[in-house]
Design a protein around this motif. Structure first.
Motif, PDB file in Angstrom:
ATOM      1  N   GLU A 129     -20.680 -33.932  31.210  1.00 44.65           N
ATOM      2  CA  GLU A 129     -20.741 -34.472  32.599  1.00 44.65           C
ATOM      3  C   GLU A 129     -20.152 -35.593  32.960  1.00 44.65           C
ATOM      4  O   GLU A 129     -19.411 -35.524  34.150  1.00 44.65           O
ATOM      5  N   ASP A 130     -19.780 -36.631  31.762  1.00 46.75           N
ATOM      6  CA  ASP A 130     -18.798 -37.612  32.314  1.00 46.75           C
ATOM      7  C   ASP A 130     -17.499 -37.316  32.794  1.00 46.75           C
ATOM      8  O   ASP A 130     -16.588 -37.791  32.952  1.00 46.75           O
ATOM      9  N   PHE A 131     -17.166 -35.906  32.181  1.00 43.82           N
ATOM     10  CA  PHE A 131     -15.790 -35.334  32.085  1.00 43.82           C
ATOM     11  C   PHE A 131     -15.575 -34.146  33.135  1.00 43.82           C
ATOM     12  O   PHE A 131     -14.519 -34.104  33.918  1.00 43.82           O
ATOM     13  N   LEU A 132     -16.789 -33.963  34.123  1.00 40.75           N
ATOM     14  CA  LEU A 132     -17.125 -33.203  35.383  1.00 40.75           C
ATOM     15  C   LEU A 132     -16.000 -33.462  36.418  1.00 40.75           C
ATOM     16  O   LEU A 132     -14.993 -32.087  35.995  1.00 40.75           O
ATOM     17  N   ASP A 133     -15.753 -34.626  36.709  1.00 40.67           N
ATOM     18  CA  ASP A 133     -15.163 -34.834  37.622  1.00 40.67           C
ATOM     19  C   ASP A 133     -13.749 -34.435  36.854  1.00 40.67           C
ATOM     20  O   ASP A 133     -12.627 -33.733  37.510  1.00 40.67           O
ATOM     21  N   TYR A 134     -13.434 -34.971  36.625  1.00 40.87           N
ATOM     22  CA  TYR A 134     -11.776 -35.006  35.634  1.00 40.87           C
ATOM     23  C   TYR A 134     -11.656 -33.297  35.600  1.00 40.87           C
ATOM     24  O   TYR A 134     -10.495 -32.675  35.352  1.00 40.87           O
ATOM     25  N   MET A 135     -11.861 -32.369  34.982  1.00 43.13           N
ATOM     26  CA  MET A 135     -11.667 -31.112  34.915  1.00 43.13           C
ATOM     27  C   MET A 135     -11.564 -30.323  36.012  1.00 43.13           C
ATOM     28  O   MET A 135     -11.134 -29.301  36.126  1.00 43.13           O
ATOM     29  N   ASN A 136     -12.439 -30.658  36.503  1.00 48.13           N
ATOM     30  CA  ASN A 136     -12.553 -30.160  38.081  1.00 48.13           C
ATOM     31  C   ASN A 136     -11.610 -30.589  38.737  1.00 48.13           C
ATOM     32  O   ASN A 136     -10.736 -29.519  40.051  1.00 48.13           O
ATOM     33  N   GLU A 137     -10.578 -31.670  38.682  1.00 52.83           N
ATOM     34  CA  GLU A 137      -9.275 -32.015  39.102  1.00 52.83           C
ATOM     35  C   GLU A 137      -8.311 -31.226  38.411  1.00 52.83           C
ATOM     36  O   GLU A 137      -7.269 -30.935  39.688  1.00 52.83           O
ATOM     37  N   THR A 138      -9.030 -31.636  37.275  1.00 55.70           N
ATOM     38  CA  THR A 138      -7.026 -31.297  36.314  1.00 55.70           C
ATOM     39  C   THR A 138      -7.039 -29.862  36.456  1.00 55.70           C
ATOM     40  O   THR A 138      -5.871 -29.355  35.961  1.00 55.70           O
ATOM     41  N   TYR A 139      -8.152 -29.051  36.024  1.00 53.81           N
ATOM     42  CA  TYR A 139      -8.083 -27.605  35.680  1.00 53.81           C
ATOM     43  C   TYR A 139      -6.935 -26.828  36.540  1.00 53.81           C
ATOM     44  O   TYR A 139      -6.133 -26.021  36.225  1.00 53.81           O
ATOM     45  N   PRO A 140      -7.221 -26.992  37.827  1.00 55.42           N
ATOM     46  CA  PRO A 140      -6.601 -26.905  38.768  1.00 55.42           C
ATOM     47  C   PRO A 140      -5.489 -26.616  38.445  1.00 55.42           C
ATOM     48  O   PRO A 140      -4.079 -25.797  38.900  1.00 55.42           O
ATOM     49  N   LEU A 141      -4.393 -28.213  38.570  1.00 56.56           N
ATOM     50  CA  LEU A 141      -3.367 -28.507  38.709  1.00 56.56           C
ATOM     51  C   LEU A 141      -2.710 -28.017  37.492  1.00 56.56           C
ATOM     52  O   LEU A 141      -1.604 -26.873  37.312  1.00 56.56           O
ATOM     53  N   ALA A 142      -3.698 -27.784  36.267  1.00 59.17           N
ATOM     54  CA  ALA A 142      -2.547 -26.666  34.515  1.00 59.17           C
ATOM     55  C   ALA A 142      -2.861 -25.552  35.082  1.00 59.17           C
ATOM     56  O   ALA A 142      -1.622 -25.005  34.234  1.00 59.17           O
ATOM     57  N   LEU A 143      -3.567 -24.819  35.398  1.00 58.66           N
ATOM     58  CA  LEU A 143      -3.950 -23.550  35.571  1.00 58.66           C
ATOM     59  C   LEU A 143      -2.378 -23.240  36.475  1.00 58.66           C
ATOM     60  O   LEU A 143      -1.539 -21.783  36.320  1.00 58.66           O
ATOM     61  N   ALA A 144      -2.503 -24.071  37.704  1.00 63.40           N
ATOM     62  CA  ALA A 144      -0.956 -23.670  38.743  1.00 63.40           C
ATOM     63  C   ALA A 144       0.451 -23.868  38.276  1.00 63.40           C
ATOM     64  O   ALA A 144       0.784 -23.570  38.203  1.00 63.40           O
ATOM     65  N   GLN A 145       0.081 -24.694  37.013  1.00 61.78           N
ATOM     66  CA  GLN A 145       1.411 -25.011  36.549  1.00 61.78           C
ATOM     67  C   GLN A 145       1.608 -24.279  35.345  1.00 61.78           C
ATOM     68  O   GLN A 145       2.836 -23.057  35.541  1.00 61.78           O
ATOM     69  N   LEU A 146       0.812 -23.161  35.195  1.00 63.61           N
ATOM     70  CA  LEU A 146       0.659 -21.408  34.037  1.00 63.61           C
ATOM     71  C   LEU A 146       1.503 -21.227  35.069  1.00 63.61           C
ATOM     72  O   LEU A 146       2.660 -20.165  34.624  1.00 63.61           O
ATOM     73  N   LYS A 147       0.876 -20.245  35.772  1.00 62.81           N
ATOM     74  CA  LYS A 147       1.311 -19.965  36.974  1.00 62.81           C
ATOM     75  C   LYS A 147       2.625 -19.878  37.332  1.00 62.81           C
ATOM     76  O   LYS A 147       3.337 -18.364  37.374  1.00 62.81           O
ATOM     77  N   LYS A 148       3.124 -21.000  37.821  1.00 67.78           N
ATOM     78  CA  LYS A 148       4.886 -21.088  38.379  1.00 67.78           C
ATOM     79  C   LYS A 148       5.540 -21.299  36.977  1.00 67.78           C
ATOM     80  O   LYS A 148       5.823 -20.067  37.117  1.00 67.78           O
ATOM     81  N   MET A 149       4.821 -21.096  35.232  1.00 67.86           N
ATOM     82  CA  MET A 149       6.048 -20.668  34.362  1.00 67.86           C
ATOM     83  C   MET A 149       5.760 -19.555  34.067  1.00 67.86           C
ATOM     84  O   MET A 149       6.523 -19.065  34.032  1.00 67.86           O
ATOM     85  N   CYS A 150       4.458 -18.568  34.293  1.00 68.04           N
ATOM     86  CA  CYS A 150       5.094 -17.077  33.905  1.00 68.04           C
ATOM     87  C   CYS A 150       5.102 -16.585  34.992  1.00 68.04           C
ATOM     88  O   CYS A 150       5.830 -15.470  34.848  1.00 68.04           O
ATOM     89  N   GLU A 151       5.122 -16.290  36.180  1.00 61.02           N
ATOM     90  CA  GLU A 151       5.910 -16.503  37.139  1.00 61.02           C
ATOM     91  C   GLU A 151       7.565 -16.166  37.755  1.00 61.02           C
ATOM     92  O   GLU A 151       8.443 -15.681  38.645  1.00 61.02           O
ATOM     93  N   LYS A 152       8.687 -16.859  36.499  1.00 61.66           N
ATOM     94  CA  LYS A 152       9.811 -17.499  36.640  1.00 61.66           C
ATOM     95  C   LYS A 152      10.442 -15.979  36.414  1.00 61.66           C
ATOM     96  O   LYS A 152      10.331 -15.333  35.158  1.00 61.66           O
TER      97      LYS A 152
END
Length: 152
Positions: A129-152
């Motif tokens: 529970e202590d990490f819920l906000d962090y994960m909800n904010e950070t995971y979309p950023l990480a996945l956006a980076q993965l998408k950018k890398m894979c679509e190059k």
């Protein structure tokens, strides 16, 4: 533990996305997309089923730390399941105690579904529970980076 879910669709075949996400051909690709969580993010270990993995980073005090995990399932280009069972603090592996209890047996599952050259990546994970906000904010950023890398 709270279960959370993320998804993204990437314009690339599943084998390419799987390889980049896990850093199979080049560990730097794993480190690049996970830098959203920690700029020094890395891993030590083997992605094969049953193997131990350390997911590592260096904190603001320069101390190495991270999660001690095992690979529960590995179906190449389709699915990977990670179970966290401990915490690394410096060179000490903690697998029991209060700090570990909030994470013990937490799962991180990744599903890769390819359709017409596009891959949908679904992330299902358990978080404290202590990490819920962090994960909800950070995971979309990480996945956006993965998408950018894979679509190059």
């Amino acid at each position: 533990m709270i279960k959370i879910h993320f998804t993204t669709t990437i314009q690339a075949p599943a084998n390419h996305v799987f390889d980049k996400m896990l850093g199979l051909s080049d560990k730097a690709s794993y480190e690049q997309w996970t830098a959203a969580f920690n700029p020094t993010s890395s891993f030590e270990g083997n992605w094969e089923q049953g193997q131990k993995m350390l997911f590592l980073g260096v904190d603001e005090n320069g101390e190495k730390g991270g999660m001690i995990s095992r690979i529960l399932a590995h179906d190449p280009n389709r699915f990977i399941s990670i179970q966290h069972y401990g915490i690394l603090k410096g060179d000490v592996e903690l697998t029991e105690g209060e700090e570990v209890e909030e994470w013990a047996n937490g799962l991180e599952n990744y599903t890769f579904e390819e359709n017409n050259g596009k891959t949908t990546v679904t992330v299902d994970l358990d978080t404290a529970e202590d990490f819920l906000d962090y994960m909800n904010e950070t995971y979309p950023l990480a996945l956006a980076q993965l998408k950018k890398m894979c679509e190059k």
